[in-house]
Design a protein around this motif. Structure first.
Motif, PDB file in Angstrom:
ATOM      1  N   ILE A 163      -1.012  -7.317  -1.508  1.00 29.76           N
ATOM      2  CA  ILE A 163       0.383  -7.726  -1.674  1.00 29.76           C
ATOM      3  C   ILE A 163       1.293  -6.818  -0.850  1.00 29.76           C
ATOM      4  O   ILE A 163       2.178  -7.298  -0.129  1.00 29.76           O
ATOM      5  CB  ILE A 163       0.801  -7.708  -3.165  1.00 29.76           C
ATOM      6  N   ILE A 164       1.046  -5.518  -0.950  1.00 33.52           N
ATOM      7  CA  ILE A 164       1.870  -4.571  -0.194  1.00 33.52           C
ATOM      8  C   ILE A 164       1.729  -4.848   1.300  1.00 33.52           C
ATOM      9  O   ILE A 164       2.726  -4.873   2.048  1.00 33.52           O
ATOM     10  CB  ILE A 164       1.466  -3.121  -0.507  1.00 33.52           C
ATOM     11  N   SER A 165       0.493  -5.080   1.727  1.00 32.65           N
ATOM     12  CA  SER A 165       0.241  -5.291   3.148  1.00 32.65           C
ATOM     13  C   SER A 165       0.934  -6.543   3.664  1.00 32.65           C
ATOM     14  O   SER A 165       1.630  -6.512   4.685  1.00 32.65           O
ATOM     15  CB  SER A 165      -1.263  -5.400   3.359  1.00 32.65           C
ATOM     16  N   ARG A 166       0.751  -7.659   2.958  1.00 34.09           N
ATOM     17  CA  ARG A 166       1.356  -8.917   3.387  1.00 34.09           C
ATOM     18  C   ARG A 166       2.876  -8.868   3.260  1.00 34.09           C
ATOM     19  O   ARG A 166       3.595  -9.416   4.093  1.00 34.09           O
ATOM     20  CB  ARG A 166       0.817 -10.087   2.544  1.00 34.09           C
ATOM     21  N   GLY A 167       3.353  -8.217   2.193  1.00 35.15           N
ATOM     22  CA  GLY A 167       4.795  -8.102   2.005  1.00 35.15           C
ATOM     23  C   GLY A 167       5.432  -7.300   3.126  1.00 35.15           C
ATOM     24  O   GLY A 167       6.436  -7.714   3.715  1.00 35.15           O
ATOM     25  N   ALA A 168       4.811  -6.171   3.450  1.00 33.82           N
ATOM     26  CA  ALA A 168       5.334  -5.329   4.522  1.00 33.82           C
ATOM     27  C   ALA A 168       5.300  -6.062   5.853  1.00 33.82           C
ATOM     28  O   ALA A 168       6.250  -5.998   6.644  1.00 33.82           O
ATOM     29  CB  ALA A 168       4.519  -4.040   4.618  1.00 33.82           C
ATOM     30  N   ASN A 169       4.219  -6.788   6.093  1.00 30.96           N
ATOM     31  CA  ASN A 169       4.100  -7.516   7.352  1.00 30.96           C
ATOM     32  C   ASN A 169       5.142  -8.632   7.434  1.00 30.96           C
ATOM     33  O   ASN A 169       5.737  -8.861   8.499  1.00 30.96           O
ATOM     34  CB  ASN A 169       2.686  -8.085   7.483  1.00 30.96           C
ATOM     35  N   PHE A 170       5.387  -9.313   6.313  1.00 28.21           N
ATOM     36  CA  PHE A 170       6.390 -10.368   6.279  1.00 28.21           C
ATOM     37  C   PHE A 170       7.758  -9.803   6.635  1.00 28.21           C
ATOM     38  O   PHE A 170       8.477 -10.338   7.487  1.00 28.21           O
ATOM     39  CB  PHE A 170       6.429 -11.000   4.883  1.00 28.21           C
ATOM     40  N   LEU A 171       8.103  -8.698   6.000  1.00 26.19           N
ATOM     41  CA  LEU A 171       9.388  -8.059   6.265  1.00 26.19           C
ATOM     42  C   LEU A 171       9.503  -7.673   7.733  1.00 26.19           C
ATOM     43  O   LEU A 171      10.523  -7.883   8.384  1.00 26.19           O
ATOM     44  CB  LEU A 171       9.516  -6.819   5.382  1.00 26.19           C
ATOM     45  N   THR A 172       8.424  -7.125   8.263  1.00 26.30           N
ATOM     46  CA  THR A 172       8.403  -6.711   9.663  1.00 26.30           C
ATOM     47  C   THR A 172       8.599  -7.905  10.591  1.00 26.30           C
ATOM     48  O   THR A 172       9.347  -7.828  11.561  1.00 26.30           O
ATOM     49  CB  THR A 172       7.056  -6.034   9.990  1.00 26.30           C
ATOM     50  N   GLN A 173       7.950  -9.023  10.278  1.00 21.04           N
ATOM     51  CA  GLN A 173       8.080 -10.210  11.126  1.00 21.04           C
ATOM     52  C   GLN A 173       9.509 -10.734  11.112  1.00 21.04           C
ATOM     53  O   GLN A 173      10.056 -11.104  12.140  1.00 21.04           O
ATOM     54  CB  GLN A 173       7.125 -11.323  10.645  1.00 21.04           C
ATOM     55  N   VAL A 203       8.623   7.430  19.845  1.00 18.62           N
ATOM     56  CA  VAL A 203       8.990   8.685  19.204  1.00 18.62           C
ATOM     57  C   VAL A 203       8.557   8.781  17.756  1.00 18.62           C
ATOM     58  O   VAL A 203       8.553   9.853  17.182  1.00 18.62           O
ATOM     59  CB  VAL A 203      10.521   8.918  19.249  1.00 18.62           C
ATOM     60  N   SER A 204       8.160   7.676  17.127  1.00 12.77           N
ATOM     61  CA  SER A 204       7.881   7.765  15.699  1.00 12.77           C
ATOM     62  C   SER A 204       6.478   8.254  15.386  1.00 12.77           C
ATOM     63  O   SER A 204       5.699   8.546  16.286  1.00 12.77           O
ATOM     64  CB  SER A 204       8.141   6.417  15.036  1.00 12.77           C
ATOM     65  N   LYS A 205       6.168   8.317  14.077  1.00 16.03           N
ATOM     66  CA  LYS A 205       4.877   8.842  13.628  1.00 16.03           C
ATOM     67  C   LYS A 205       4.190   7.856  12.695  1.00 16.03           C
ATOM     68  O   LYS A 205       4.821   6.983  12.125  1.00 16.03           O
ATOM     69  CB  LYS A 205       5.080  10.161  12.857  1.00 16.03           C
ATOM     70  N   GLY A 206       2.902   8.037  12.530  1.00 19.23           N
ATOM     71  CA  GLY A 206       2.150   7.275  11.530  1.00 19.23           C
ATOM     72  C   GLY A 206       2.127   5.783  11.824  1.00 19.23           C
ATOM     73  O   GLY A 206       1.982   5.363  12.970  1.00 19.23           O
ATOM     74  N   TYR A 207       2.249   4.969  10.757  1.00 18.83           N
ATOM     75  CA  TYR A 207       2.226   3.513  10.910  1.00 18.83           C
ATOM     76  C   TYR A 207       3.279   3.066  11.900  1.00 18.83           C
ATOM     77  O   TYR A 207       3.078   2.155  12.682  1.00 18.83           O
ATOM     78  CB  TYR A 207       2.620   2.806   9.604  1.00 18.83           C
ATOM     79  N   VAL A 208       4.430   3.688  11.773  1.00 18.68           N
ATOM     80  CA  VAL A 208       5.593   3.250  12.544  1.00 18.68           C
ATOM     81  C   VAL A 208       5.350   3.430  14.034  1.00 18.68           C
ATOM     82  O   VAL A 208       5.833   2.644  14.848  1.00 18.68           O
ATOM     83  CB  VAL A 208       6.843   4.026  12.107  1.00 18.68           C
ATOM     84  N   GLU A 245       4.339   6.858   1.143  1.00 21.53           N
ATOM     85  CA  GLU A 245       3.985   6.154   2.376  1.00 21.53           C
ATOM     86  C   GLU A 245       4.845   4.911   2.543  1.00 21.53           C
ATOM     87  O   GLU A 245       5.264   4.571   3.643  1.00 21.53           O
ATOM     88  CB  GLU A 245       2.507   5.760   2.347  1.00 21.53           C
ATOM     89  N   ILE A 246       5.073   4.227   1.413  1.00 20.14           N
ATOM     90  CA  ILE A 246       5.873   3.000   1.465  1.00 20.14           C
ATOM     91  C   ILE A 246       7.298   3.329   1.893  1.00 20.14           C
ATOM     92  O   ILE A 246       7.880   2.638   2.731  1.00 20.14           O
ATOM     93  CB  ILE A 246       5.857   2.283   0.100  1.00 20.14           C
TER      94      ILE A 246
END
Lengths: 260, 92
Positions: A163-173, A203-208, A245-246
């Motif tokens: 859920i977190i993964s799909r939710g985050a991806n949806f927001l990103t899209q 310039v960012s770190k991690g996932y970003v 992380e979130i």
């Protein structure tokens, strides 16, 4: 001692070789490692297997950030087994981060294409020949592995993680409209000069950081192809996706939203 | 233009159009049925967007592919790799 490589086709005659393009493509795999003593031999073995079976010219650059568990020792053994033309060791003294590890690795890469991936066996090298095929097919600057399209997928995630993964991806899209389905994925093939250019700008770190690479690539009008991959998460049980992380993901997402 | 700027522009244009029409600032006399629809439109759109988001994420979670085969294949390849590497002299 050179590695024992199985070539699929028999050696071609000199004349035939000269008719083909004079310079073969070479693929450099960048493997930043930190405490991967267990997994490093396995990922290298799988890489060698995939490349050899497909007759692809390659090198594997291991960038170890002073792992206390003896990863470097294992890396040195692998260099002896497979040869220092195939396994390059470019270690660093301490943990300095992924971005700088790529930059450091690229300085020594002799391939014209660079592959980045995780060293913990979540990314399987068997997809690399597919990346290469896709890249040739569309003459793409970047090929990105996606868990969210086609028969891409994940193993080892519970409902909450999905859920977190799909939710985050949806927001990103919605917010970034990036033109790629999996933005936080880190299994990608780049033309070397494209990766060099992007590393300068990010310039960012991690996932970003992985997200920023794709966003910048779009800004610079680089073309991106996608290949569905399977992501086998064996560490999720130990390192759960926490609130911190979130929060940092959201901060990074909104920074990209506001600045690109 | 940044994505944020695009969104703000879009919202500003739509918002001012809506405000102009509902307050009659442009001097337009819309039929009552139109006004009745127009007035709650932003709230309605917001709720619809929320429902769309939930439905989409829900669908994507439900159809999220579980790679059982990949995990099994990896396990057997790990065994194979360890055996081969030990044979080639790797001390784990």
């Amino acid at each position: 001692m050179a590695s024992l490589e199985v070539r699929r086709s028999p050696p071609r005659s000199r004349r035939q070789l000269e008719v083909r393009s004079p310079r073969r493509d070479k693929y450099s795999v960048l493997l930043p490692t930190y405490n991967e003593r267990e997994n490093l031999p396995l990922i290298v073995w799988l890489l060698v297997k995939s490349f050899s079976e497909s007759g692809i010219n390659y090198e594997i650059i291991i960038i170890d950030d002073g792992s206390p568990d003896g990863t470097r020792d294992v890396a040195e053994q692998l260099e002896k087994i497979y040869g220092s033309d195939r396994i390059l060791l470019k270690p660093r003294e301490k943990k300095l981060g992924l971005g700088t590890a790529y930059i450091h690795g690229m300085k020594h890469a002799t391939g014209n294409y660079v592959i980045i991936m995780d060293a913990d066996l979540s990314h399987h090298p068997k997809f690399i020949p597919e990346f290469i095929r896709k890249q040739k097919e569309g003459n793409f600057d970047i090929v990105s592995g996606t868990r969210y399209k086609g028969n891409g997928g994940v193993y080892g995630w519970d409902l909450k993680r999905k859920i977190i993964s799909r939710g985050a991806n949806f927001l990103t899209q919605i917010l970034l409209r990036p033109g790629a389905s999996d933005l936080t994925g880190s299994f990608r093939l780049y033309r070397k000069e494209v990766l060099e250019k992007l590393m300068e700008k990010c310039v960012s770190k991690g996932y970003v950081f992985q997200m920023e690479m794709i966003v910048r690539a779009r800004q610079l009008n680089y073309t991106i192809g996608e290949v569905p991959i399977s992501f086998v998460d064996r560490v999720y049980g130990e390192s759960k996706l926490g609130g911190n992380e979130i929060v940092s993901f959201l901060k990074g997402l909104f920074t990209l939203f506001a600045t690109t | 233009m940044t994505k944020l700027a695009q969104w703000l522009w879009g919202l500003a244009i739509l918002g001012s159009t809506w405000a102009a029409l509902t307050t009659g600032a442009l001097g337009l006399e819309l039929p009552l049925s139109c006004q009745e629809v127009l007035w709650p439109l932003p709230a309605y759109l917001l709720v619809s967007a929320g429902c769309y988001a939930l439905a989409t994420v829900g669908y994507r979670v439900a159809t999220f592919h579980d790679c059982e085969d990949a995990a099994r294949e990896l396990q057997s390849q790990i065994q194979e790799a360890r055996a081969d590497l030990a044979h080639r002299g790797l001390r784990f």
